[in-house]
Design an enzyme around this catalytic site. Structure first.
Site, PDB file in Angstrom:
ATOM      1  N   LYS A  86      35.470  31.058   4.378  1.00  0.00           N
ATOM      2  CA  LYS A  86      35.922  32.263   3.668  1.00  0.00           C
ATOM      3  C   LYS A  86      34.915  32.581   2.569  1.00  0.00           C
ATOM      4  O   LYS A  86      34.584  31.718   1.738  1.00  0.00           O
ATOM      5  CB  LYS A  86      37.308  31.993   3.076  1.00  0.00           C
ATOM      6  CG  LYS A  86      38.178  33.221   2.918  1.00  0.00           C
ATOM      7  CD  LYS A  86      39.604  32.781   2.632  1.00  0.00           C
ATOM      8  CE  LYS A  86      40.469  33.941   2.222  1.00  0.00           C
ATOM      9  NZ  LYS A  86      41.787  33.497   1.771  1.00  0.00           N
TER      10      LYS A  86
HETATM   11  O1  G3P Z   1      44.783  34.607   0.924  1.00  0.00           O
HETATM   12  C1  G3P Z   1      44.634  35.475  -0.129  1.00  0.00           C
HETATM   13  C2  G3P Z   1      45.705  36.492  -0.386  1.00  0.00           C
HETATM   14  O2  G3P Z   1      46.658  36.512   0.609  1.00  0.00           O
HETATM   15  C3  G3P Z   1      46.200  36.447  -1.784  1.00  0.00           C
HETATM   16  O3  G3P Z   1      47.473  36.973  -2.000  1.00  0.00           O
HETATM   17  O4  G3P Z   1      49.514  37.297  -3.343  1.00  0.00           O
HETATM   18  O5  G3P Z   1      47.518  36.137  -4.365  1.00  0.00           O
HETATM   19  O6  G3P Z   1      47.468  38.582  -3.902  1.00  0.00           O
HETATM   20  P1  G3P Z   1      48.024  37.266  -3.489  1.00  0.00           P
END
Ligand code: G3P
Length: 220
Positions: A86
């Protein structure tokens, strides 16, 4: 392309195991924040996750300069055959993605917030692009049209990069991602559980079981 793939967005082995046991998980995504949340180092957590999840597992670099990203990514890719490196959507990140692509290392380009960023990530050869829907919603800028735009742009040119809807905050996001034709969506465990729930399913089942019990007792 088959049905939308569902990944679990987590580094928590217990919840990953529980989600996998349902039989609907196609992969896993992690990031430095999710690893920090469970107090795990990437080098030891990723191989353990790969033993549980039979599919792509994203492991994120923390370097921000091309050569350093490449060194770090190569090490992560060696942890397990299912590792997807990633990489953040920055200039140095895209340079590294091009190198990974030539080496046959799969990539997930993360922190995507615009269709132009997604276009460039695909040109660099990204395996997955991760647009962060919830974080756009947080800024009062509706996130889901971004998924629709990227899916359409990739379709226009038959690009192989897969759209991985990320930063999913509610079940509606999942429906919208599927309607838009997103190839994959990564979901926190809480959302995976919510997808299955419906109060009418629960009350309907309770009624069926009660009626069956009554009928069984009355039957000769
Ligand atoms: O994998 C990264 C992404 O899904 C992050 O989500 O909820 O931290 O914005 P969030």
């Amino acid at each position: 392309m088959g049905i939308m793939k569902i990944f679990i967005d987590s580094a928590d082995l217990n919840e990953i195991k529980e989600a996998v046991s349902i039989g609907v998980i196609d992969g896993c995504t992690t990031n430095p924040s999710l690893l920090a949340k469970v107090g795990r180092k990437i080098e030891t957590a990723i191989p353990e996750i790969c033993e549980i999840v039979d599919g792509p597992v994203s492991a994120e670099v923390v370097a921000v300069e091309c050569n350093e990203i490449v060194d770090e990514g190569r090490k992560l890719a060696k942890l397990h055959k299912n590792v997807v490196v990633k990489v953040p959507l920055i200039v140095e990140g895209l340079k590294a993605v091009r190198i990974f692509t030539k080496e046959g290392i799969k990539t997930n380009v993360t922190l995507c917030f615009s269709a132009n960023q997604a276009l460039l990530a695909a040109k660099a050869g990204a395996t997955y692009i991760s647009p962060f829907i919830g974080r756009l919603d947080d800024t009062s800028h509706e996130g889901m049209p971004l998924i629709e735009d990227i899916v359409r742009i990739y379709d226009n040119y038959d690009l192989e990069t897969q759209v991985l809807t990320a930063s999913v905050r509610n079940p509606t996001h999942v429906v919208q991602a599927a309607l838009a034709g997103s190839h994959c969506a990564t979901l926190p465990f809480s959302i995976i559980k919510q997808l299955l729930k419906h109060p009418l399913t629960d009350s309907g089942l309770a009624q069926f079981l009660a009626d069956h019990k009554k009928a069984a007792a009355a039957a000769k």
